[in-house]
Scaffold this active site. Structure first.
Site, PDB file in Angstrom:
ATOM      1  NE  ARG A  69     -62.164   0.539  -1.473  1.00  0.00           N
ATOM      2  CZ  ARG A  69     -62.887   1.123  -2.443  1.00  0.00           C
ATOM      3  NH1 ARG A  69     -63.230   2.403  -2.339  1.00  0.00           N
ATOM      4  NH2 ARG A  69     -63.242   0.435  -3.518  1.00  0.00           N
ATOM      5  CD  GLN A 100     -70.750  -3.000 -11.517  1.00  0.00           C
ATOM      6  OE1 GLN A 100     -71.401  -2.168 -10.897  1.00  0.00           O
ATOM      7  NE2 GLN A 100     -71.125  -4.259 -11.615  1.00  0.00           N
ATOM      8  CG  ASP A 103     -60.542  -6.234  -7.222  1.00  0.00           C
ATOM      9  OD1 ASP A 103     -61.538  -6.716  -6.641  1.00  0.00           O
ATOM     10  OD2 ASP A 103     -60.236  -6.513  -8.411  1.00  0.00           O
ATOM     11  CG  HIS A 118     -67.135   1.840 -11.639  1.00  0.00           C
ATOM     12  ND1 HIS A 118     -68.008   1.073 -10.901  1.00  0.00           N
ATOM     13  CD2 HIS A 118     -67.902   2.449 -12.586  1.00  0.00           C
ATOM     14  CE1 HIS A 118     -69.239   1.228 -11.385  1.00  0.00           C
ATOM     15  NE2 HIS A 118     -69.210   2.049 -12.389  1.00  0.00           N
ATOM     16  CB  CYS A 126     -53.753  15.771 -11.776  1.00  0.00           C
ATOM     17  SG  CYS A 126     -54.022  17.502 -11.354  1.00  0.00           S
ATOM     18  CB  CYS A 144     -50.650  17.401  -9.602  1.00  0.00           C
ATOM     19  SG  CYS A 144     -50.163  17.397 -11.336  1.00  0.00           S
ATOM     20  CB  CYS A 147     -51.222  21.767 -11.921  1.00  0.00           C
ATOM     21  SG  CYS A 147     -52.333  20.584 -11.156  1.00  0.00           S
ATOM     22  N   GLY A 184     -71.804 -11.490  -9.641  1.00  0.00           N
ATOM     23  CA  GLY A 184     -71.409 -10.872  -8.379  1.00  0.00           C
ATOM     24  C   GLY A 184     -71.689  -9.391  -8.303  1.00  0.00           C
ATOM     25  N   PRO A 211     -75.348 -15.477  -5.286  1.00  0.00           N
ATOM     26  CG  PRO A 211     -74.048 -15.213  -3.365  1.00  0.00           C
ATOM     27  CD  PRO A 211     -74.047 -14.963  -4.848  1.00  0.00           C
TER      28      PRO A 211
HETATM   29  C1  BV8 Z   1     -72.680   9.000 -13.413  1.00  0.00           C
HETATM   30  C2  BV8 Z   1     -65.445   3.228  -7.840  1.00  0.00           C
HETATM   31  C3  BV8 Z   1     -73.202  10.966 -14.563  1.00  0.00           C
HETATM   32  C4  BV8 Z   1     -65.094   3.984  -6.598  1.00  0.00           C
HETATM   33  C5  BV8 Z   1     -67.888   3.075  -7.959  1.00  0.00           C
HETATM   34  C6  BV8 Z   1     -79.727   6.091 -12.993  1.00  0.00           C
HETATM   35  C7  BV8 Z   1     -80.587   5.746 -11.990  1.00  0.00           C
HETATM   36  C8  BV8 Z   1     -80.229   6.009 -10.647  1.00  0.00           C
HETATM   37  C9  BV8 Z   1     -79.000   6.602 -10.304  1.00  0.00           C
HETATM   38  C10 BV8 Z   1     -78.153   6.931 -11.314  1.00  0.00           C
HETATM   39  C11 BV8 Z   1     -78.517   6.695 -12.642  1.00  0.00           C
HETATM   40  N1  BV8 Z   1     -77.497   7.114 -13.405  1.00  0.00           N
HETATM   41  C12 BV8 Z   1     -76.503   7.621 -12.607  1.00  0.00           C
HETATM   42  C13 BV8 Z   1     -76.883   7.519 -11.330  1.00  0.00           C
HETATM   43  C14 BV8 Z   1     -76.098   7.932 -10.185  1.00  0.00           C
HETATM   44  C15 BV8 Z   1     -75.072   6.869  -9.760  1.00  0.00           C
HETATM   45  C16 BV8 Z   1     -75.777   5.596  -9.353  1.00  0.00           C
HETATM   46  O1  BV8 Z   1     -75.899   4.664 -10.113  1.00  0.00           O
HETATM   47  N2  BV8 Z   1     -76.232   5.606  -8.094  1.00  0.00           N
HETATM   48  C17 BV8 Z   1     -76.878   4.377  -7.566  1.00  0.00           C
HETATM   49  C18 BV8 Z   1     -76.277   4.063  -6.228  1.00  0.00           C
HETATM   50  C19 BV8 Z   1     -78.340   4.568  -7.459  1.00  0.00           C
HETATM   51  N3  BV8 Z   1     -74.115   6.594 -10.829  1.00  0.00           N
HETATM   52  C20 BV8 Z   1     -73.040   7.418 -10.926  1.00  0.00           C
HETATM   53  O2  BV8 Z   1     -72.838   8.381 -10.204  1.00  0.00           O
HETATM   54  C21 BV8 Z   1     -72.072   7.112 -12.054  1.00  0.00           C
HETATM   55  N4  BV8 Z   1     -71.736   8.326 -12.744  1.00  0.00           N
HETATM   56  O3  BV8 Z   1     -73.813   8.607 -13.550  1.00  0.00           O
HETATM   57  O4  BV8 Z   1     -72.213  10.180 -13.920  1.00  0.00           O
HETATM   58  C22 BV8 Z   1     -72.434  11.880 -15.365  1.00  0.00           C
HETATM   59  C23 BV8 Z   1     -72.538  11.734 -16.718  1.00  0.00           C
HETATM   60  C24 BV8 Z   1     -71.842  12.653 -17.511  1.00  0.00           C
HETATM   61  C25 BV8 Z   1     -71.077  13.677 -16.905  1.00  0.00           C
HETATM   62  C26 BV8 Z   1     -70.974  13.745 -15.507  1.00  0.00           C
HETATM   63  C27 BV8 Z   1     -71.643  12.817 -14.724  1.00  0.00           C
HETATM   64  C28 BV8 Z   1     -70.710   6.591 -11.505  1.00  0.00           C
HETATM   65  C29 BV8 Z   1     -70.892   5.395 -10.658  1.00  0.00           C
HETATM   66  C30 BV8 Z   1     -69.502   4.826 -10.269  1.00  0.00           C
HETATM   67  C31 BV8 Z   1     -69.223   4.997  -8.798  1.00  0.00           C
HETATM   68  N5  BV8 Z   1     -67.977   4.311  -8.433  1.00  0.00           N
HETATM   69  N6  BV8 Z   1     -66.702   2.482  -7.667  1.00  0.00           N
HETATM   70  C32 BV8 Z   1     -64.602   3.096  -5.487  1.00  0.00           C
HETATM   71  O5  BV8 Z   1     -64.636   1.861  -5.620  1.00  0.00           O
HETATM   72  O6  BV8 Z   1     -64.165   3.663  -4.481  1.00  0.00           O
HETATM   73  S1  BV8 Z   1     -69.358   2.181  -7.752  1.00  0.00           S
HETATM   74  C33 BV8 Z   1     -68.935   0.831  -6.716  1.00  0.00           C
HETATM   75  O7  BV8 Z   1     -70.150   0.440  -6.129  1.00  0.00           O
HETATM   76  C34 BV8 Z   1     -68.421  -0.403  -7.411  1.00  0.00           C
HETATM   77  O8  BV8 Z   1     -67.523  -0.103  -8.455  1.00  0.00           O
HETATM   78  C35 BV8 Z   1     -69.717  -1.037  -7.924  1.00  0.00           C
HETATM   79  O9  BV8 Z   1     -70.094  -0.469  -9.143  1.00  0.00           O
HETATM   80  C36 BV8 Z   1     -70.720  -0.601  -6.885  1.00  0.00           C
HETATM   81  C37 BV8 Z   1     -70.995  -1.725  -5.939  1.00  0.00           C
HETATM   82  O10 BV8 Z   1     -71.852  -2.583  -6.618  1.00  0.00           O
HETATM   83  P1  BV8 Z   1     -71.448  -4.159  -6.717  1.00  0.00           P
HETATM   84  O11 BV8 Z   1     -70.105  -4.285  -7.300  1.00  0.00           O
HETATM   85  O12 BV8 Z   1     -72.582  -4.808  -7.362  1.00  0.00           O
HETATM   86  O13 BV8 Z   1     -71.282  -4.599  -5.178  1.00  0.00           O
HETATM   87  P2  BV8 Z   1     -72.418  -4.688  -4.064  1.00  0.00           P
HETATM   88  O14 BV8 Z   1     -71.704  -4.688  -2.776  1.00  0.00           O
HETATM   89  O15 BV8 Z   1     -73.481  -3.703  -4.305  1.00  0.00           O
HETATM   90  O16 BV8 Z   1     -73.097  -6.122  -4.311  1.00  0.00           O
HETATM   91  C38 BV8 Z   1     -72.314  -7.276  -4.245  1.00  0.00           C
HETATM   92  C39 BV8 Z   1     -73.157  -8.361  -4.910  1.00  0.00           C
HETATM   93  O17 BV8 Z   1     -72.362  -9.541  -4.927  1.00  0.00           O
HETATM   94  C40 BV8 Z   1     -74.441  -8.683  -4.135  1.00  0.00           C
HETATM   95  O18 BV8 Z   1     -75.515  -8.811  -5.063  1.00  0.00           O
HETATM   96  C41 BV8 Z   1     -74.131 -10.030  -3.461  1.00  0.00           C
HETATM   97  O19 BV8 Z   1     -75.275 -10.839  -3.377  1.00  0.00           O
HETATM   98  C42 BV8 Z   1     -73.130 -10.623  -4.453  1.00  0.00           C
HETATM   99  N7  BV8 Z   1     -72.184 -11.584  -3.858  1.00  0.00           N
HETATM  100  C43 BV8 Z   1     -71.687 -11.597  -2.599  1.00  0.00           C
HETATM  101  N8  BV8 Z   1     -70.803 -12.645  -2.461  1.00  0.00           N
HETATM  102  C44 BV8 Z   1     -70.734 -13.255  -3.688  1.00  0.00           C
HETATM  103  C45 BV8 Z   1     -71.608 -12.564  -4.580  1.00  0.00           C
HETATM  104  N9  BV8 Z   1     -71.761 -12.922  -5.874  1.00  0.00           N
HETATM  105  C46 BV8 Z   1     -71.045 -14.004  -6.307  1.00  0.00           C
HETATM  106  N10 BV8 Z   1     -70.169 -14.693  -5.508  1.00  0.00           N
HETATM  107  C47 BV8 Z   1     -70.001 -14.366  -4.208  1.00  0.00           C
HETATM  108  N11 BV8 Z   1     -69.162 -15.056  -3.441  1.00  0.00           N
END
Ligand code: BV8
Length: 241
Positions: A69, A100, A103, A118, A126, A144, A147, A184, A211
């Site tokens: 990536r 979010q 990049d 994120h 670490c 690290c 550590c 997006g 879209p």
């Molecule tokens: C946490 C970094 C707790 C890593 C990422 C409540 C309800 C349900 C579940 C949960 C909840 N609360 C928490 C959860 C669990 C979980 C979660 O939400 N799960 C989901 C899947 C159900 N959340 C977590 O785990 C979060 N942490 O809650 O911790 C806690 C609290 C205290 C103490 C300890 C713990 C952490 C979540 C973060 C995860 N990390 N990224 C990496 O990148 O490697 S998330 C990652 O996926 C991205 O950062 C982004 O957030 C997500 C992807 O979503 P999008 O960016 O929207 O992308 P996607 O592909 O889905 O969609 C693209 C969109 O673009 C589409 O709609 C498409 O139509 C559109 N599109 C396409 N082309 C275009 C366009 N739009 C415009 N123009 C275009 N050209």
């Protein structure tokens, strides 16, 4: 494409808050999270890979995924959607950009003070102590220098908490803004997906640019069914006119 009422709301706005997702970088050749798995990564679910459990089980594999990536993003360029958001910041009294995306393309397009909700793909942390480590030794799984624990990309994995500053600043901006743009994003990952609700609860105008309108759009004021790199420059042009 752009509703004049949205342009009027932006023109009168004291504070504009924008949340972006992978879709804003799609036109830079960075696959969205759902499309991310190409080639040898096809068989992996990104939500399984982006977890501390997966890293502890096979840090070598996870580092290979992030290096892939990093190379992909390093070869990418910001697109007109990124540049339009950098320009929008200059056209309104107060502007908050929450992404979010890990990049760094908003910053490369000239956006300042971007809240990386994120984390960032190119920074290292670490895994034991949590502190940022500037230069990761070049190894399959760098360790690290302090550590000896494994280093990992400074991104927020599923099940991990959002950094306090990013969380508090974003929630405060969503609660204070007059106009909130959701650009997006599939609005499925929390707590980021909850920011638009906070804005709505505080009587902000909420608009989605996507879209493929999400199921949340019924609760919003405007739905711009278009790609970010097309809609955002038009929005800014209308505002600057
Ligand atoms: C946490 C970094 C707790 C890593 C990422 C409540 C309800 C349900 C579940 C949960 C909840 N609360 C928490 C959860 C669990 C979980 C979660 O939400 N799960 C989901 C899947 C159900 N959340 C977590 O785990 C979060 N942490 O809650 O911790 C806690 C609290 C205290 C103490 C300890 C713990 C952490 C979540 C973060 C995860 N990390 N990224 C990496 O990148 O490697 S998330 C990652 O996926 C991205 O950062 C982004 O957030 C997500 C992807 O979503 P999008 O960016 O929207 O992308 P996607 O592909 O889905 O969609 C693209 C969109 O673009 C589409 O709609 C498409 O139509 C559109 N599109 C396409 N082309 C275009 C366009 N739009 C415009 N123009 C275009 N050209």
């Amino acid at each position: 494409m752009i509703d004049p009422a949205l342009v009027a709301a932006l023109r009168d706005a004291r504070h504009v808050c924008v949340l972006t997702g992978a879709g804003v970088s799609a036109e830079s050749g960075v696959p969205t999270f759902r499309e991310a798995q190409q080639g040898l990564w096809e068989k992996y679910d990104p939500q399984q890979l982006a977890t501390p459990e997966a890293f502890e089980e096979d840090p070598k594999l996870i580092w290979q995924w992030y290096r892939w990536r990093r190379e992909l993003v390093a070869a990418a360029r910001p697109n007109p959607g990124h540049f339009a958001l950098a320009r929008l910041a200059e056209l309104v009294p107060r502007f908050t950009l929450v992404t979010q995306n890990v990049d760094g393309l908003h910053q490369r397009a000239g956006s300042n003070d971007v809240i990386e909700f994120h984390g960032n793909l190119f920074d290292n942390r670490c895994h034991a102590e949590g502190r940022l480590v500037e230069h990761a030794p070049d190894a399959e799984v760098p360790v690290c220098p302090g550590c000896g624990a494994n280093l990992r990309p400074a991104v927020v994995w599923f099940g991990e908490a959002i950094p306090d500053d990013a969380l508090n600043e974003s929630f405060a901006a969503a609660a204070d803004c007059d106009v909130f743009l959701s650009v997006g994003t599939s609005s499925l990952v929390y707590p980021a997906a909850g920011l638009a609700d906070i804005a709505k609860e505080n009587r902000a105008m909420v608009a989605e640019i996507n879209p493929n309108p999400t199921m949340r759009v019924d609760g919003y004021d405007f739905s711009i069914v278009a790609k970010a790199a097309a809609a955002l420059p038009k929005l800014v042009e209308s505002l600057a006119a």
